[in-house]
Design an enzyme around this catalytic site. Sequence first.
Site, PDB file in Angstrom:
ATOM      1  CG  ASP A  35      37.384  44.776  40.267  1.00 13.03           C
ATOM      2  OD1 ASP A  35      38.116  44.524  39.361  1.00 13.03           O
ATOM      3  OD2 ASP A  35      35.996  44.171  40.001  1.00 13.03           O
ATOM      4  CG  ASN A  90      44.060  47.656  38.958  1.00 10.86           C
ATOM      5  OD1 ASN A  90      43.623  48.693  39.509  1.00 10.86           O
ATOM      6  ND2 ASN A  90      44.834  46.692  39.566  1.00 10.86           N
ATOM      7  N   GLY A  91      42.015  47.305  34.909  1.00 18.33           N
ATOM      8  CA  GLY A  91      42.136  47.195  33.520  1.00 18.33           C
ATOM      9  C   GLY A  91      41.081  48.396  32.925  1.00 18.33           C
ATOM     10  NE  ARG A 148      43.150  43.352  31.696  1.00 23.97           N
ATOM     11  CZ  ARG A 148      42.017  43.645  32.475  1.00 23.97           C
ATOM     12  NH1 ARG A 148      41.135  44.133  31.937  1.00 23.97           N
ATOM     13  NH2 ARG A 148      41.922  43.203  33.636  1.00 23.97           N
ATOM     14  CG  HIS A 191      47.447  45.063  36.730  1.00 29.18           C
ATOM     15  ND1 HIS A 191      46.082  45.048  37.369  1.00 29.18           N
ATOM     16  CD2 HIS A 191      47.158  44.256  35.561  1.00 29.18           C
ATOM     17  CE1 HIS A 191      45.300  44.213  36.746  1.00 29.18           C
ATOM     18  NE2 HIS A 191      45.888  43.598  35.645  1.00 29.18           N
ATOM     19  CB  SER A 219      40.882  35.889  43.212  1.00 31.78           C
ATOM     20  OG  SER A 219      40.535  35.525  41.752  1.00 31.78           O
ATOM     21  CB  SER A 220      42.219  30.631  43.681  1.00 30.18           C
ATOM     22  OG  SER A 220      40.853  31.024  44.542  1.00 30.18           O
ATOM     23  CG  LEU A 229      49.007  48.082  58.831  1.00 26.81           C
ATOM     24  CD1 LEU A 229      47.390  48.227  59.172  1.00 26.81           C
ATOM     25  CD2 LEU A 229      49.398  49.013  57.458  1.00 26.81           C
ATOM     26  NE  ARG A 246      31.258  40.016  40.348  1.00 29.46           N
ATOM     27  CZ  ARG A 246      30.602  40.566  39.245  1.00 29.46           C
ATOM     28  NH1 ARG A 246      29.301  40.788  39.097  1.00 29.46           N
ATOM     29  NH2 ARG A 246      31.362  40.771  38.079  1.00 29.46           N
ATOM     30  CD  GLU A 261      28.307  47.564  59.138  1.00 28.61           C
ATOM     31  OE1 GLU A 261      27.488  48.003  57.940  1.00 28.61           O
ATOM     32  OE2 GLU A 261      27.568  46.884  59.864  1.00 28.61           O
TER      33      GLU A 261
HETATM   34  C1  IPE Z   1      41.887  44.217  39.667  1.00 29.43           C
HETATM   35  O1  IPE Z   1      41.539  44.790  38.584  1.00 29.43           O
HETATM   36  C2  IPE Z   1      43.318  43.706  39.651  1.00 29.43           C
HETATM   37  C3  IPE Z   1      43.596  42.222  39.823  1.00 29.43           C
HETATM   38  C4  IPE Z   1      42.520  41.244  39.630  1.00 29.43           C
HETATM   39  C5  IPE Z   1      44.930  41.739  39.622  1.00 29.43           C
HETATM   40  P1  IPE Z   1      40.909  44.139  37.270  1.00 29.43           P
HETATM   41  O2  IPE Z   1      42.307  43.858  36.481  1.00 29.43           O
HETATM   42  O3  IPE Z   1      40.040  43.195  37.447  1.00 29.43           O
HETATM   43  O4  IPE Z   1      40.371  45.326  36.476  1.00 29.43           O
HETATM   44  P2  IPE Z   1      39.062  45.443  35.529  1.00 29.43           P
HETATM   45  O5  IPE Z   1      38.034  44.626  36.328  1.00 29.43           O
HETATM   46  O6  IPE Z   1      39.366  44.702  34.497  1.00 29.43           O
HETATM   47  O7  IPE Z   1      38.793  46.735  35.343  1.00 29.43           O
HETATM   48 MG    MG Z   2      37.959  43.155  37.630  1.00 30.69          MG
END
Ligand code: IPE
Ligand code: MG
Length: 231
Positions: free
Chosen positions: A2, A4-5, A15, A19, A47-48, A113, A176, A189
């Site tokens: 999480d 990237n954006g 954004r 990625h 995610s879905s 792996l 979360r 963990e």
């Molecule tokens: C996670 O980064 C990558 C994907 C869900 C594909 P985000 O795109 O959720 O980045 P933020 O949370 O907006 O910074």
């Molecule tokens: Mg995000």
Amino acid sequence: MDGNGRWAKKRLLPRFAGHQQGMESVRKVVKKCIEDGVEVLTLFAFSSENWKRPAEEVGLLMKLFVGALDREVRKLHKNGVSLRIVGDITAFPDELQQRIVAAEKMTADNRRLYLNIAANYGGRWDIVEATKKLAYRVKHGSLGVEEITSELLAQELVMADLPEPDLFIRTGGEERISNFLLWQLAYCELYFTQQLWPEFDESSLQQAIDSFGSRQRRFGMTGEQVEDSAS
Ligand code: IPE
Ligand code: MG
């Protein structure tokens, strides 16, 4: 994976640039896992719920997946990586589905792996699909309701053949689970870091592993019991 954006926004970039940079973190982390003898790595890529994002971002993400499969699979194969995409891939564009099937086939016998990419995955979806499989068996008379155990249900989950995760890492500061491996995280963990995914590198992973190493896992027992069984 999480953040990237936000990484891109901080740099006044679109954004998607985040990625793309996030792919570099994936490369670094996979390489370190191979070198350090990590047996299983599961990355939550899509995610879905991510379908709710603007169509343009979803489209670009699909392109990024296709490009990554084209570029990286051969290299992964050479390094002994067994690649699996976990999630409902039927929702993906045909060209992506074909590449997924081909990549999984090519790398199926590798053992160094296990690299799982969760795509169109949701922890609840996984449990619901497993439940349906058991329900069919009950319907057809090969399984009694009273025979259903947590072990039996776990055997129907998408990564049933692999050990449950020991360490869960979430980058980007949110604390979360967001519908990742719900069942499998029962005794995992959890590790949360403020670092954004594109900033996450080998040393970040080492920090997470060090944190994991300093914890006592009790699985419901007392600390004394765990210490006695270790000595
Ligand atoms: C996670 O980064 C990558 C994907 C869900 C594909 P985000 O795109 O959720 O980045 P933020 O949370 O907006 O910074
Ligand atoms: Mg995000």
